[in-house]
Each structure stands twice: as structure tokens, then as C-alpha cells.
Design a protein around this motif. Structure first.
Motif, short mmCIF file in Angstrom:
data_model
loop_
_atom_site.label_atom_id
_atom_site.label_comp_id
_atom_site.label_asym_id
_atom_site.label_seq_id
_atom_site.Cartn_x
_atom_site.Cartn_y
_atom_site.Cartn_z
N LEU A 22 2.83 -8.55 -8.83
CA LEU A 22 1.90 -7.70 -9.58
C LEU A 22 0.50 -8.30 -9.67
N THR A 54 0.83 -1.21 0.00
CA THR A 54 0.00 0.00 0.00
C THR A 54 0.86 1.26 0.00
N LEU A 55 2.03 1.15 -0.59
CA LEU A 55 2.88 2.34 -0.74
C LEU A 55 2.54 3.03 -2.06
N PRO A 56 2.72 4.33 -2.11
CA PRO A 56 2.41 5.03 -3.38
C PRO A 56 3.53 4.87 -4.42
N THR A 57 4.04 3.67 -4.50
CA THR A 57 5.15 3.35 -5.42
C THR A 57 4.74 2.10 -6.18
N HIS A 58 5.04 2.05 -7.46
CA HIS A 58 4.68 0.88 -8.25
C HIS A 58 5.40 -0.35 -7.68
N ARG A 59 4.66 -1.45 -7.60
CA ARG A 59 5.24 -2.66 -7.01
C ARG A 59 6.48 -3.14 -7.78
N LEU A 85 -3.65 -1.69 -10.12
CA LEU A 85 -2.20 -1.63 -9.99
C LEU A 85 -1.59 -0.29 -10.44
N SER A 86 -2.11 0.21 -11.56
CA SER A 86 -1.51 1.43 -12.14
C SER A 86 -1.86 2.69 -11.33
N HIS A 109 -1.32 3.39 -8.27
CA HIS A 109 -0.62 3.28 -6.98
C HIS A 109 -0.46 4.62 -6.27
N SER A 110 -0.49 5.72 -7.03
CA SER A 110 -0.26 7.02 -6.39
C SER A 110 -1.36 7.36 -5.38
N TRP A 140 -2.34 5.72 -2.97
CA TRP A 140 -2.00 5.28 -1.61
C TRP A 140 -1.28 6.37 -0.82
N ALA A 141 -0.88 7.44 -1.49
CA ALA A 141 -0.26 8.56 -0.77
C ALA A 141 -1.25 9.19 0.21
#
Lengths: 258, 305
Positions: free
Chosen positions: A253, A106-111, B70-71, B73-74, B76-77
């Protein structure tokens, strides 16, 4: 930036773990043992009086730098599959065993970035372990005053050591996938041990060139000069490495993360 | 107003087992939504789908209007989460655990680590390894990680797990402050039903993967079943008299007379007068209200029937 931060964090986690220091301590034993055998071999009187150890030492041939560095390459080839695989299993499996994977998802970084950062951290750690083993081994070699040190020999042996390390590193990706799939350390460690045993059997049967886990040891000279490796053997190792990497990335992914 | 969290016909099937079935709900800004259900009712699976850890078999989840995929993801900030049991890197200290998540989340202000440790009363444990923490403090660390980046949305699975009574009150007050004063939207599951009733603005009851009911907690009092509990020296006579008058009285487990009829519940004085006039004065007459646990069981039982 996110990638670098992730690599930095992974390196911190590795550095702070007991695992890496225990691995280092265990791996340290290998060049020390090699140095001891070469020392026994270098001193015929000692070899005669040391019975079985002296007989064992004779297997390695002559006590000189090329023989000794070849021994180090063999240590990396076989020990590396175990040690590098263990490091990889820990880095990936611990996220499941400690249930910390949920924070990473749940990080704002692509897995993809997170998983590649883990792989880079593993590669760097394993590379550093190899460098450490070589430096320690060379120091022991100088300490016991081995003959035949030359720039040409260093260049040849250095290439074998580097290539063996890279081949062994490539084989550390399948344990990463098994650590994720098995959600812990047991599955990959079991796999690594099985592959090491299987590599011995297959190499003894004469098919080592076709089995990825036997290739680094054969390349390092463990099976003697008569066993030839073709380009196909190296491709097989790289392909196995790629499959391990792709499977791990796909798992992160696309699989459900319970 | 657009919902901050939206689940639309969400389902998850595992071979022949349906973990979550057609769950739809919407949560607005600043709401605290309590998600209650028995073990294995589908709470955690729903939360995992909402956090993108598990793929729905059908339906979708949206956070601030953006579909969970998946795409994206931002997104989650803006989200802080805590799933299931507490977890942390055991070989790292409390401060290091928070520090690595500050870095991974790209939060530039290094002071947030101290702020959140202060907020969760973890400052005294900053240098202690996470593996040596008590269950309660590990839970505080989990909540601290969720709050570290000052998220607008919190998704929490059993946040009160392992906390002592003081900790439960502190965390409750913290969540209420976040929702009320900062407009943070909170979606939390819990098995501590009374705790959920105290904190949530709305409650969703999930059972066997289905969302059975959604209740606003300010309307909750009206929904709870009330009953008049009566005791008398001549119980059998009192029971006969009350049933004769049409109140459907029954004996409860304690052997007291219980009436749930609406009129009786709203007019206990008349019941008392009626018994006195019949020469059976009550020795005990009390209006009792169903608690959340009983109501919850009542909802589930109704579903089973």
C-alpha cells in the motif's frame, strides 16, 4: 467478486507453475521416509539386519498409529516451515522477479484485495499440501498395517495435525513481506533456512516456547512431552503471523514500487 | 477543455538525488505525447509516479481530473500501461496471460482476448508459453495487455523496445489509429527519437529530471536548425569571401563550409550568385536540416551551458 477473481487467478498461477509440482514431489518423500522407518521399527528382524537405519528407527519408539501420526505432525511442523515458506516466497517474490508486479499495481482493484487474495491462495495451497501429506501418510500406515487404530486416536492425532498445520501456516507470512521487500526469492528463502536452524538451537537451549518458529515442532511432540507450551507461545506465533501479514499489506500500500 | 493527463509540479527526490524536478504538463484527449530523454533522465520515474507506483516527493498527477492516490484505484479501468522491459508470467501461455488480466480487470466479454491477439498479431502464438516468446513478441504481449480492456488512456514506457522494423510500423499505425479514430490519449516515452517524431502530436524533452521543452510536432520543422553546406574548389577563398560579406561561415567536420545565418539559409540562390560573381563557383550547395537527434542534443547542450 474482485476478490474471488483474484483468488482464482492466483490459484491458476500456482497450479500452472513447476514450483508447486516440484514442492509436492519433494514433500512426498517425507511421509514415505516416515513410513519406511516405522516399517523397519515394526519388523524387529529387519531392524537388526539394517544396521544404522534400524538404530535410527528405534529413536521413534514403538511402531503404532499414534507414534506414526506424531511423526507426520513433526514432518508438517519442520517441513512445513520450509515448504510453506517456499510456496509463499514464490507467490510473492515471483511478481518482482518476473516484473509482473507492475501490471498488478495498475488494476482497477484495491491493492489490499490483491494482497489478501494472494495470502488466501497461499493458505489454501499449503493446506492442500498438508492434507496431501496426511492422506499419503495414512495410506502408507494402512499399507504397513500399523496397530492401535481407533476413533479416539484419530481424533487426538487429527487435532494435533490440524493445529500444527495452522501454526506453521501462520509463520508463512513473514517470508511474504521479505519477498516483497527483497523483490525476489532469495531474501525469504535465506530467512526461512535461518529460522529453522535458529529454532533448533533455541529449542535445544530450552527456550523454544518463546521462539515462534520452534513452537509448531514442540507442539507436534518433537521435543517430547516434558516441554510445555503456554498460551503465550501460541499467541507469539499468531502475533508473528499478523506482523508478517500487516507488513506485507503495508508494503504494497505505501512503499514505492520500483 | 480539461486535460486527460495532468502533472502538476511533480518532483521525486531520493536522499541527495533529484530524479524528477518540478515537472508540469497537460495532455488533451486524443493527443499522443512523446516523452524523450536520455537514460536516467527521469522518464520512467515520471511514468511510475503517473501510474501510482512511486509516490511523488512533491506535486500531484491527475488522470481525467482525478488525483492519483491509492483510494482512486477505479480510475485504472480507463488506463492501459506498459512500464520498462516486457514482462509476463513465463509459465502461462500468451492466451492465459491475457485471460488472467481480462478476469482481474473484470472484463466480461471473453472475446476481447482473441480481438487483442488478432490486433497485435499474436494469434499464432496463443498456445505458446510467454517465457518462450522472442523479445519482440513479448513486447507485443505487453502492449496487448495494455489494450485488452479498450482503455481511453495509454501510458507506455518504451513501447517500441525489442520490436523489429515491421513491428515498429505496425504498432505506430495502431497507436495513430487509436488516437485519431477512437480518441485514445497516449503518453509514451521512447529513446527512438525519430519514431517519436513520426507518431507524437507533442514532444516533451526531459533532462536531469527537468522538463526542458515542449514542442508541437507540427511546429517542429520551424524549430529545427537549418544550415547551408557549401563546397568549392577554392574553399579558403570562398570562406574569406563569405565571412567578408558577413555570413559567419565555418568549416564543418567534413571540411565543408557551413552557414547557419538566417538570411543565407532562406536565400541560397543569392549565396550561389555571390560566389559565382566572385569567381569562386560552388561545386556543392545544399540546404540541410537538423534531425530530431541533433535537435535533442542541441536542447540538452544549451541547458548544460
Amino acid at each position: 467478486m474482485a476478490f474471488l477473481r483474484a483468488v482464482q487467478v492466483e490459484m491458476l498461477k500456482i497450479r500452472k507453475s513447476k514450483m508447486i509440482w516440484i514442492t509436492l514431489a519433494v514433500f512426498t518423500m517425507a511421509p514415505m521416509m516416515a513410513g519406511f522407518f516405522i516399517f523397519v521399527l515394526k519388523n524387529p528382524e529387519l531392524a537388526k539386519s539394517s544396521g544404522l537405519i534400524g538404530d535410527k528407527a528405534q529413536i521413534f519408539g514403538v511402531a503404532d498409529w499414534p507414534t506414526y501420526l506424531s511423526m507426520l505432525a513433526q514432518i508438517i511442523a519442520v517441513g512445513g516451515i520450509l515448504v510453506f515458506g517456499f510456496v509463499t516466497s514464490w507467490v510473492f517474490g515471483r511478481e518482482y522477479a518476473d516484473r509482473t508486479v507492475k501490471d498488478l499495481l495498475t488494476l482497477p482493484t484495491h491493492r489490499m484485495i490483491l494482497i489478501l487474495a494472494k495470502f488466501l491462495a497461499v493458505m489454501l495451497t499449503n493446506l492442500l499440501l498438508s492434507v496431501y501429506i496426511v492422506l499419503l501418510g495414512v495410506s502408507i500406515g494402512f499399507f504397513i498395517q500399523l496397530p492401535q487404530w481407533s476413533l479416539e486416536m484419530v481424533s487426538d492425532s487429527g487435532f494435533v495435525l490440524l493445529a500444527t498445520t495452522l501454526l506453521t501456516l501462520a509463520l508463512s507470512t513473514p517470508p511474504a513481506f521479505l519477498a516483497c521487500y527483497g523483490r525476489g526469492y532469495l531474501a525469504p528463502i535465506g530467512f526461512i533456512l535461518f529460522m529453522v536452524v535458529l529454532a533448533q538451537v533455541i529449542a535445544a537451549a530450552g527456550y523454544g516456547a518463546f521462539f515462534p518458529w520452534a513452537v509448531p515442532a514442540i507442539f507436534s511432540g518433537m521435543a517430547g512431552t516434558e516441554t510445555a507450551l503456554g498460551a503465550g507461545s501460541f499467541f507469539l506465533v499468531l502475533f508473528t503471523g499478523f506482523i508478517g501479514l500487516a507488513a506485507t499489506v503495508s508494503w504494497w500500500l505505501y512503499a514505492d514500487q520500483h | 477543455m480539461n486535460p486527460v493527463i495532468q502533472l502538476s509540479q511533480l518532483s521525486k527526490r531520493y536522499k541527495n538525488f533529484s530524479a524528477v524536478e518540478d515537472v508540469s504538463l497537460e495532455i488533451g484527449k486524443g493527443e499522443i505525447y512523446g516523452f524523450i530523454g536520455l537514460n536516467g533522465s527521469g522518464k520512467t520515474t515520471t511514468i511510475k509516479m503517473l501510474l501510482g507506483m512511486v509516490r511523488p516527493s512533491h506535486g500531484s498527477c491527475y488522470i481525467q481530473g482525478r488525483k492519483i492516490e491509492l483510494s482512486n484505484h477505479s480510475m485504472w479501468a480507463n488506463v492501459g500501461s506498459l512500464v520498462e522491459t516486457p514482462y509476463a508470467y513465463p509459465e502461462l501461455t500468451v492466451k492465459e496471460n491475457l485471460e488472467i488480466f481480462r478476469r482481474l480487470r473484470g472484463v466480461s466479454d471473453a472475446d476481447v482476448v482473441h480481438q487483442v491477439m488478432d490486433q497485435l498479431k499474436l494469434t499464432g502464438y496463443a498456445g505458446k508459453k510467454a517465457g518462450k516468446l522472442s523479445l519482440g513478441n513479448t513486447q507485443r504481449l505487453g502492449i496487448a495487455k495494455a489494450l485488452l480492456h479498450k482503455p481511453e488512456i495509454l501510458i507506455l514506457d518504451e513501447p517500441s523496445n525489442g520490436l523489429d522494423p515491421t513491428g515498429i510500423i505496425e504498432v505506430r499505425e495502431l497507436f495513430q489509429h487509436l488516437a485519431k479514430d477512437l480518441g485514445v490519449t497516449i503518453f509514451m516515452s521512447s529513446h527512438l527519437l525519430s519514431e517519436v517524431a513520426k507518431i507524437a502530436t507533442r514532444i516533451g524533452v526531459i533532462h536531469q529530471g527537468k522538463l526542458l521543452q515542449e514542442i508541437r510536432t507540427d511546429q517542429f520543422k520551424d524549430l529545427l536548425q537549418k544550415r547551408l553546406v557549401i563546397d568549392a574548389r577554392e574553399k579558403d577563398r570562398a570562406m574569406t569571401a563569405l565571412n567578408h560579406a558577413g555570413y559567419s561561415a565555418v568549416f564543418n567536420k567534413e571540411g565543408r563550409i557551413e552557414i547557419t545565418a538566417d538570411y543565407a539559409v532562406r536565400h541560397p540562390d543569392e549565396i550561389s550568385r555571390y560566389l559565382v560573381s566572385g569567381g569562386i563557383p560552388p561545386t556543392h550547395l545544399a540546404l540541410e536540416e537538423e534531425d530530431l537527434e541533433s535537435y535533442f542534443l542541441h536542447v540538452i547542450t544549451q541547458r548544460k551551458e
